[in-house]
Write a protein that holds these residues in place. Structure first.
Motif, mmCIF file in Angstrom:
data_model
loop_
_atom_site.group_PDB
_atom_site.id
_atom_site.type_symbol
_atom_site.label_atom_id
_atom_site.label_comp_id
_atom_site.label_asym_id
_atom_site.label_seq_id
_atom_site.Cartn_x
_atom_site.Cartn_y
_atom_site.Cartn_z
ATOM 1 N N UNK A 1 20.951 50.167 49.337
ATOM 2 C CA UNK A 1 21.620 49.027 48.716
ATOM 3 C C UNK A 1 22.410 48.270 49.776
ATOM 4 N N UNK A 2 22.221 46.961 49.856
ATOM 5 C CA UNK A 2 22.906 46.133 50.844
ATOM 6 C C UNK A 2 24.188 45.571 50.247
ATOM 7 N N UNK A 3 25.289 45.760 50.966
ATOM 8 C CA UNK A 3 26.577 45.232 50.538
ATOM 9 C C UNK A 3 26.827 43.919 51.265
ATOM 10 N N UNK A 4 26.995 42.826 50.513
ATOM 11 C CA UNK A 4 27.191 41.521 51.127
ATOM 12 C C UNK A 4 28.584 41.346 51.703
ATOM 13 N N UNK A 5 29.598 41.931 51.046
ATOM 14 C CA UNK A 5 30.977 41.763 51.503
ATOM 15 C C UNK A 5 31.242 42.750 52.641
ATOM 16 N N UNK A 6 31.583 42.239 53.794
ATOM 17 C CA UNK A 6 31.654 43.098 54.979
ATOM 18 C C UNK A 6 33.058 43.314 55.506
ATOM 19 N N UNK A 7 34.018 42.459 55.152
ATOM 20 C CA UNK A 7 35.372 42.624 55.666
ATOM 21 C C UNK A 7 36.334 42.941 54.531
ATOM 22 N N UNK A 8 37.445 43.568 54.897
ATOM 23 C CA UNK A 8 38.455 43.893 53.897
ATOM 24 C C UNK A 8 38.980 42.634 53.223
ATOM 25 N N UNK A 9 39.145 41.567 53.992
ATOM 26 C CA UNK A 9 39.646 40.325 53.435
ATOM 27 C C UNK A 9 38.675 39.754 52.404
ATOM 28 N N UNK A 10 37.379 39.796 52.702
ATOM 29 C CA UNK A 10 36.371 39.306 51.759
ATOM 30 C C UNK A 10 36.386 40.119 50.473
ATOM 31 N N UNK A 11 36.484 41.427 50.618
ATOM 32 C CA UNK A 11 36.495 42.301 49.438
ATOM 33 C C UNK A 11 37.710 41.999 48.565
ATOM 34 N N UNK A 12 38.879 41.890 49.187
ATOM 35 C CA UNK A 12 40.106 41.651 48.439
ATOM 36 C C UNK A 12 40.098 40.288 47.760
ATOM 37 N N UNK A 13 39.691 39.258 48.500
ATOM 38 C CA UNK A 13 39.686 37.905 47.936
ATOM 39 C C UNK A 13 38.667 37.771 46.804
ATOM 40 N N UNK A 14 37.513 38.392 46.957
ATOM 41 C CA UNK A 14 36.499 38.342 45.904
ATOM 42 C C UNK A 14 36.968 39.098 44.668
ATOM 43 N N UNK A 15 37.657 40.202 44.896
ATOM 44 C CA UNK A 15 38.202 40.962 43.775
ATOM 45 C C UNK A 15 39.223 40.128 43.010
ATOM 46 N N UNK A 16 40.088 39.451 43.719
ATOM 47 C CA UNK A 16 41.090 38.596 43.069
ATOM 48 C C UNK A 16 40.425 37.477 42.273
ATOM 49 N N UNK A 17 39.317 36.971 42.772
ATOM 50 C CA UNK A 17 38.653 35.836 42.129
ATOM 51 C C UNK A 17 37.890 36.233 40.876
ATOM 52 N N UNK A 18 37.321 37.455 40.877
ATOM 53 C CA UNK A 18 36.386 37.803 39.797
ATOM 54 C C UNK A 18 36.810 38.996 38.939
ATOM 55 N N UNK A 19 37.704 39.842 39.428
ATOM 56 C CA UNK A 19 38.129 41.013 38.659
ATOM 57 C C UNK A 19 39.455 40.757 37.965
#
Length: 448
Positions: free
Chosen positions: A1-19
């Motif tokens: 499985x390929x994970x598109x989000x590669x940096x901690x900042x991307x993971x955190x910002x995407x989480x804030x936007x969608x979770x």
């Protein structure tokens, strides 16, 4: 499985936007990124390592990266990833048998759920079906889950958004001896007082209207409040007197947390129903359940059981549960929890003696809480019940986390409940961080 989000900042910002993150105001939230874990440790997006001193949500008893449990889930996913609950399958049958063999000897069958909240939901229904009554007693300082029925069962402030509540849910007071309204000469005297209050309340509510008394065997997130001597047996006697079901919520305390398979074993009590979750799979896969006595099991031989869940006894959860219970036995973790608990108790007592901000410490096995106060003599809590406008406790937890000690607080108590696999050295090193931070809190209380 390929994970598109590669940096901690991307993971955190995407989480804030969608979770939507639980128990939080979303606007200023900056969720910490977790990238991995091993043993009692996990590390964040910057690679910083933390002692997990709350076992996440007091469920990660076997720690991170347990190969036995991981392989069991993988193997089951390849063989049979899902089956409707109406089928008998090997892992479903085996886990049920293992649960009953480890439960008190008056127990007969188990109804599997996905977690603790729906375990309590179904326990409510079972108690009502068996007794034909509708009133349910539970305590003010309790948490039984956030689904609607479990939230009505809950006593603490997280129930408020589910009110006006369901008819028939009645609250009574926890035997919280440290904050009792009267000075008691002994634990037995406290027990006598609280039991007499409970019995009188049942009579006023209609002794033939009460289906069940729900209680966490040891009050969990609301301060690890351990019942005084004789209390649990006294509740059992009251239930027997009035034909009431005694339901013990072991979602947090079951599966070794207190140094026994179930916390009720510490008090030599046999409930009618036990609810569980968390430590049976330690979060590796979701599962929970309702264990019922022989009498209740026999009732449903000829009466319809109005309980059902699409994911009840999910094969992946059952496989994880079997492997987890086997690992507890192979690694001797139940005994180890009791032994490590002796050391934890000593460290906590030392902290209580040393720090002006520590009013009380409560502990059993690897389950404990540190209660913070403004003044030891008056016992004035560091923050008032349900109110912390300055976010004092959040700041204290922030200081701990900054130094690599991960846990959480509730009201004015800090939970300390590490994985059962923790070594003595790890426990001592982690608690040294707690000691250091509490010195800062001592300075804080001087200004209050």
């Amino acid at each position: 499985m390929e994970i598109e989000l590669t940096t901690a900042q991307e993971i955190s910002e995407t989480s804030r936007q969608y979770n939507l993150h639980s128990w939080s105001s979303q606007g200023g939230l900056k969720p910490k990124v977790m990238l991995g874990g091993q043993g009692i440790y996990f590390w964040d997006g910057e690679g910083k390592r933390y002692y997990d001193m709350s076992s996440q949500l007091v469920n990660l008893n076997i720690g991170y990266g347990n190969k036995k449990v991981i392989k069991a889930i993988q193997d089951q996913a390849e063989r049979l990833a899902y089956s409707s609950p109406s089928f008998a399958i090997d892992v479903r049958s085996q886990l049920a048998k293992m649960v009953i063999e480890l439960a008190p000897d008056n127990m007969q069958k188990v109804f599997f759920t996905l977690g603790g909240a729906d375990a309590n939901e179904n326990a409510i229904k079972i108690a009502k079906m068996v007794t034909g009554r509708y009133k349910i007693f539970s305590r003010y300082r309790s948490y039984h889950g956030a689904t609607y029925g479990a939230a009505n069962l809950t006593g603490e402030p997280r129930r408020y958004t589910s009110e006006p509540g369901i008819s028939g849910f009645i609250k009574f007071f926890d035997p919280y001896v440290y904050r009792a309204p009267l000075p008691f000469a002994s634990e037995e005297a406290a027990t006598s007082y609280y039991l007499s209050q409970l019995r009188e309340q049942i009579i006023y509510e209609g002794r033939d209207q009460v289906a069940a008394i729900f209680l966490e065997s040891i009050t969990g997130s609301n301060g690890v409040i351990i019942p005084p001597k004789g209390y649990m047996k006294g509740v059992r006697e009251i239930c027997d007197e009035f034909g009431i079901m005694m339901v013990c919520d072991e979602v947090m305390t079951g599966w070794g947390r207190t140094g026994e398979w179930f916390a009720v074993n510490n008090f030599d009590v046999k409930p009618d129903i036990i609810t569980f979750a968390k430590g049976i799979t330690c979060g590796y896969a979701p599962i929970g359940g309702v264990i019922v006595s022989k009498e209740i099991a026999q009732h449903f031989d000829n009466n319809f059981l109005y309980c059902g869940l699409t994911y009840s006894a999910h094969p992946l959860g059952c496989a994880a549960g079997i492997a987890t219970l086997e690992y507890y036995k192979e690694a001797g973790l139940i005994k180890q929890a009791k032994e490590r608990g002796v050391l934890l108790g000593k460290l906590l007592e030392d902290i209580k003696e040393k720090h002006a901000c520590v009013g009380d410490v409560r502990y059993i096995g690897l389950f404990s809480a540190i209660e913070l106060v403004k003044n030891k003599e008056t016992k004035a809590p560091l923050v008032e019940y349900g109110i912390d406008p300055e976010q004092t406790m959040k700041k204290i937890i922030g200081k701990l986390v900054a130094k690599g000690f991960y846990t959480y607080s509730h009201e004015n108590s800090i939970i300390v409940a590490p994985p059962l696999i923790i070594t003595e050295e790890e426990l001592e090193n982690a608690m040294a961080i707690m000691d250091e931070v509490l010195s800062d809190v001592d300075e804080m209380v001087k200004t209050k």
